[in-house]
Design a protein around this motif. Structure first.
Motif, PDB file in Angstrom:
ATOM      1  N   GLU A 281       0.830  -1.207   0.000  1.00 31.50           N
ATOM      2  CA  GLU A 281       0.000   0.000   0.000  1.00 31.50           C
ATOM      3  C   GLU A 281       0.864   1.256   0.000  1.00 31.50           C
ATOM      4  N   ALA A 282       1.913   1.271   0.812  1.00 31.39           N
ATOM      5  CA  ALA A 282       2.794   2.447   0.873  1.00 31.39           C
ATOM      6  C   ALA A 282       3.486   2.675  -0.460  1.00 31.39           C
ATOM      7  N   ALA A 283       3.961   1.602  -1.068  1.00 38.77           N
ATOM      8  CA  ALA A 283       4.633   1.732  -2.360  1.00 38.77           C
ATOM      9  C   ALA A 283       3.687   2.305  -3.414  1.00 38.77           C
ATOM     10  N   ALA A 284       2.426   1.846  -3.385  1.00 40.49           N
ATOM     11  CA  ALA A 284       1.442   2.355  -4.349  1.00 40.49           C
ATOM     12  C   ALA A 284       1.154   3.831  -4.117  1.00 40.49           C
ATOM     13  N   GLU A 285       1.039   4.247  -2.849  1.00 40.67           N
ATOM     14  CA  GLU A 285       0.750   5.644  -2.542  1.00 40.67           C
ATOM     15  C   GLU A 285       1.914   6.560  -2.953  1.00 40.67           C
ATOM     16  N   ILE A 286       3.117   6.126  -2.695  1.00 38.00           N
ATOM     17  CA  ILE A 286       4.279   6.938  -3.068  1.00 38.00           C
ATOM     18  C   ILE A 286       4.399   7.025  -4.585  1.00 38.00           C
ATOM     19  N   SER A 287       4.135   5.911  -5.261  1.00 45.59           N
ATOM     20  CA  SER A 287       4.147   5.923  -6.726  1.00 45.59           C
ATOM     21  C   SER A 287       3.071   6.850  -7.278  1.00 45.59           C
ATOM     22  N   ALA A 288       1.874   6.836  -6.664  1.00 50.19           N
ATOM     23  CA  ALA A 288       0.797   7.725  -7.108  1.00 50.19           C
ATOM     24  C   ALA A 288       1.170   9.188  -6.895  1.00 50.19           C
ATOM     25  N   SER A 289       1.877   9.475  -5.820  1.00 50.42           N
ATOM     26  CA  SER A 289       2.318  10.848  -5.561  1.00 50.42           C
ATOM     27  C   SER A 289       3.263  11.324  -6.652  1.00 50.42           C
ATOM     28  N   ARG A 290       4.208  10.481  -7.007  1.00 51.30           N
ATOM     29  CA  ARG A 290       5.138  10.833  -8.094  1.00 51.30           C
ATOM     30  C   ARG A 290       4.377  11.084  -9.384  1.00 51.30           C
ATOM     31  N   THR A 291       3.474  10.185  -9.719  1.00 50.25           N
ATOM     32  CA  THR A 291       2.732  10.301 -10.976  1.00 50.25           C
ATOM     33  C   THR A 291       1.915  11.592 -11.016  1.00 50.25           C
ATOM     34  N   ALA A 292       1.220  11.900  -9.923  1.00 46.47           N
ATOM     35  CA  ALA A 292       0.392  13.105  -9.884  1.00 46.47           C
ATOM     36  C   ALA A 292       1.233  14.361 -10.025  1.00 46.47           C
ATOM     37  N   LEU A 293       2.373  14.397  -9.348  1.00 42.29           N
ATOM     38  CA  LEU A 293       3.241  15.573  -9.405  1.00 42.29           C
ATOM     39  C   LEU A 293       3.777  15.796 -10.819  1.00 42.29           C
ATOM     40  N   LEU A 294       4.287  14.745 -11.435  1.00 40.51           N
ATOM     41  CA  LEU A 294       4.873  14.873 -12.770  1.00 40.51           C
ATOM     42  C   LEU A 294       3.801  15.137 -13.826  1.00 40.51           C
ATOM     43  N   ASP A 295       2.653  14.494 -13.675  1.00 40.77           N
ATOM     44  CA  ASP A 295       1.556  14.714 -14.628  1.00 40.77           C
ATOM     45  C   ASP A 295       1.092  16.165 -14.592  1.00 40.77           C
ATOM     46  N   ASN A 296       1.006  16.731 -13.387  1.00 42.04           N
ATOM     47  CA  ASN A 296       0.575  18.126 -13.281  1.00 42.04           C
ATOM     48  C   ASN A 296       1.562  19.061 -13.972  1.00 42.04           C
ATOM     49  N   ALA A 297       2.857  18.823 -13.776  1.00 42.81           N
ATOM     50  CA  ALA A 297       3.865  19.653 -14.440  1.00 42.81           C
ATOM     51  C   ALA A 297       3.748  19.540 -15.963  1.00 42.81           C
ATOM     52  N   SER A 298       3.521  18.340 -16.456  1.00 44.59           N
ATOM     53  CA  SER A 298       3.387  18.147 -17.901  1.00 44.59           C
ATOM     54  C   SER A 298       2.129  18.814 -18.445  1.00 44.59           C
ATOM     55  N   ARG A 299       1.029  18.716 -17.708  1.00 45.97           N
ATOM     56  CA  ARG A 299      -0.225  19.335 -18.163  1.00 45.97           C
ATOM     57  C   ARG A 299      -0.083  20.857 -18.236  1.00 45.97           C
ATOM     58  N   MET A 300       0.552  21.454 -17.232  1.00 47.03           N
ATOM     59  CA  MET A 300       0.758  22.901 -17.249  1.00 47.03           C
ATOM     60  C   MET A 300       1.618  23.304 -18.439  1.00 47.03           C
ATOM     61  N   TYR A 301       2.683  22.555 -18.660  1.00 46.95           N
ATOM     62  CA  TYR A 301       3.573  22.841 -19.796  1.00 46.95           C
ATOM     63  C   TYR A 301       2.804  22.737 -21.114  1.00 46.95           C
ATOM     64  N   ASP A 302       2.029  21.680 -21.269  1.00 45.22           N
ATOM     65  CA  ASP A 302       1.290  21.469 -22.520  1.00 45.22           C
ATOM     66  C   ASP A 302       0.284  22.588 -22.771  1.00 45.22           C
ATOM     67  N   LEU A 303      -0.362  23.065 -21.708  1.00 50.33           N
ATOM     68  CA  LEU A 303      -1.323  24.154 -21.857  1.00 50.33           C
ATOM     69  C   LEU A 303      -0.661  25.411 -22.397  1.00 50.33           C
ATOM     70  N   VAL A 304       0.450  25.818 -21.775  1.00 48.72           N
ATOM     71  CA  VAL A 304       1.094  27.054 -22.220  1.00 48.72           C
ATOM     72  C   VAL A 304       1.771  26.868 -23.565  1.00 48.72           C
ATOM     73  N   ALA A 305       2.262  25.661 -23.842  1.00 47.97           N
ATOM     74  CA  ALA A 305       2.887  25.401 -25.150  1.00 47.97           C
ATOM     75  C   ALA A 305       1.861  25.520 -26.271  1.00 47.97           C
ATOM     76  N   ALA A 306       0.604  25.205 -25.967  1.00 52.50           N
ATOM     77  CA  ALA A 306      -0.469  25.312 -26.962  1.00 52.50           C
ATOM     78  C   ALA A 306      -1.049  26.723 -27.033  1.00 52.50           C
ATOM     79  N   GLY A 307      -0.507  27.623 -26.222  1.00 50.18           N
ATOM     80  CA  GLY A 307      -0.954  29.013 -26.259  1.00 50.18           C
ATOM     81  C   GLY A 307      -2.166  29.308 -25.417  1.00 50.18           C
ATOM     82  N   HIS A 308      -2.544  28.388 -24.522  1.00 53.15           N
ATOM     83  CA  HIS A 308      -3.726  28.590 -23.695  1.00 53.15           C
ATOM     84  C   HIS A 308      -3.362  29.317 -22.399  1.00 53.15           C
ATOM     85  N   GLU A 309      -4.296  30.075 -21.897  1.00 54.58           N
ATOM     86  CA  GLU A 309      -4.143  30.693 -20.586  1.00 54.58           C
ATOM     87  C   GLU A 309      -4.412  29.649 -19.507  1.00 54.58           C
TER      88      GLU A 309
END
Length: 394
Positions: A281-309
């Motif tokens: 359970e701990a390994a899954a939670e820590i892995s989910a934390s990593r995924t959420a953090l990196l996914d959020n950074a990628s989503r923000m980058y993709d939004l601004v790269a596409a010219g969106h506010e």
């Protein structure tokens, strides 16, 4: 670029790991630990190319910080905080960038951003004074970002003063020794800073509102989407990545410790279904934390790269993801530490240091959940939070 830095971190892993207890004993990064960071290149990942930087994707920067923090929390923390400062300096006056990086592209910049100083306007700039806590890695830095509030010419503060980030050279501020005595992240050397009536020219000042709304990046004419990612994503990214990386390091030490352990009951851990379930359970939670953090950074980058506010609602959701990633990871660390037995808390077991570092990192102001979760929920309901604390750091 990011892969090369992570590979360099991997090659220096033993070197970084062995400095961990020495950093803690010194109350700051040792010269060897700081040298390892410089050589890995993590501090230059968000630095402009014209000054020897990589202009890397924010996700790649976070991945490098995660890797370092899994080896030593303090070294990862300094990498995450000091490594973000070149991102902001890329938005500053080109002459200031040249003054900092012209003599040495490996010059480091410290902070804190908390608006604890008072900036009194005068011709050409401000006279600036104050005291700040928590300047991580500051002993290894030659310049600093400091947060301040704009006073009236007579020095009094208005009811709602403007907030600024002011940049000062090492000669204009004092590092207060013996001001960092804490239970976790001891090796970060996050000491107090004092400024006494220093003159800061206007060219070394960035209005905080221009960072938050993206004006600073647009006015600087920067093409790389990295610099158009919202400040409220970029600044916390290195800090939260350090906390999640610390959790990954704690899990790694837990697994190594439990692999051959026999409990006082005589049951081997590998034969205890309850202990194994907790590990899973701990390994899954820590892995989910990593995924959420990196996914959020990628989503923000993709939004601004596409010219969106990036709207306030989206920024608030992004901050929610960052905050919850940190809390989820540290809760998972608590679960495995609670099942590690008393020997895990011995001073010679690295797990106790990772546990202390994780909780110290969670105590940072950017991980305070209340206002962030409140604001994100209002946004998803289609409602705007009122001006004031609910909008801070979003």
């Amino acid at each position: 670029m990011g892969i090369q830095v992570v590979e360099a971190v991997s090659a220096a892993a033993d070197r970084i790991r062995e400095q961990a207890p020495r950093n803690e004993a010194a109350g700051k990064l040792t010269g060897e630990a700081a040298a390892a960071l410089r050589e890995c290149g993590v501090i230059r990942m968000l630095q402009p190319r014209e000054h020897g930087g990589m202009e890397a994707h924010p996700r790649e920067f976070a991945e490098a910080v995660l890797a370092i923090a899994a080896l030593d929390g303090s070294t990862g923390w300094v990498a995450g905080i000091v490594g973000v400062h070149p991102w902001e300096m890329a938005l500053a006056d080109p002459a200031l960038q040249q003054a900092i990086w012209g003599p040495d592209q490996d010059t480091w910049i410290a902070s804190p951003y908390a608006p604890m100083g008072v900036a009194r306007p005068v011709d050409g700039g401000y006279f600036f004074s104050g005291r700040w806590q928590f300047s991580s890695g500051t002993d290894h830095c030659d310049w600093i970002f400091l947060g301040g509030r704009v006073a009236e010419p007579d020095g009094t503060l208005p009811e709602a003063p403007e907030h600024l980030h002011l940049v000062l050279p090492r000669a204009d501020y004092e590092i207060v020794e013996d001001s960092w005595d804490v239970v976790g992240l001891r090796g970060t050397g996050s000491k107090d800073i004092v400024v006494a009536d220093a003159f800061v020219p206007a060219q070394r000042v960035i209005p905080f509102r221009k960072l938050v709304d993206g004006t600073a990046a647009r006015e600087a004419g920067l093409a790389n989407p990295t610099y158009h990612v919202p400040f409220s994503c970029a600044f916390p990214l290195g800090i939260t990545a350090a906390v999640v990386g610390i959790a990954e390091g704690a899990l790694e030490h837990h697994l190594a410790y439990q692999r051959g352990r026999t409990q006082i009951t005589g049951t081997r851990i590998k034969d205890d279904p309850y202990a194994l379930t907790a590990i899973g359970e701990a390994a899954a939670e820590i892995s989910a934390s990593r995924t959420a953090l990196l996914d959020n950074a990628s989503r923000m980058y993709d939004l601004v790269a596409a010219g969106h506010e990036v709207t306030f609602e989206r920024r608030a959701i992004g901050r929610r993801e960052q905050v919850q990633a940190a809390w989820r990871a540290v809760r998972a660390v608590d679960e495995i530490v609670a099942r590690s037995g008393g020997n895990a808390m011995r001073s010679d077991n690295p797990m106790q240091r990772f546990w202390r570092d994780a909780h110290m990192g969670l105590a940072h102001a950017i991980h305070a959940p209340g206002a962030v979760l409140h604001a994100s929920a209002l946004g998803q309901l289609g409602l705007q939070p009122p001006p004031g604390p609910l909008r801070n750091m979003i």
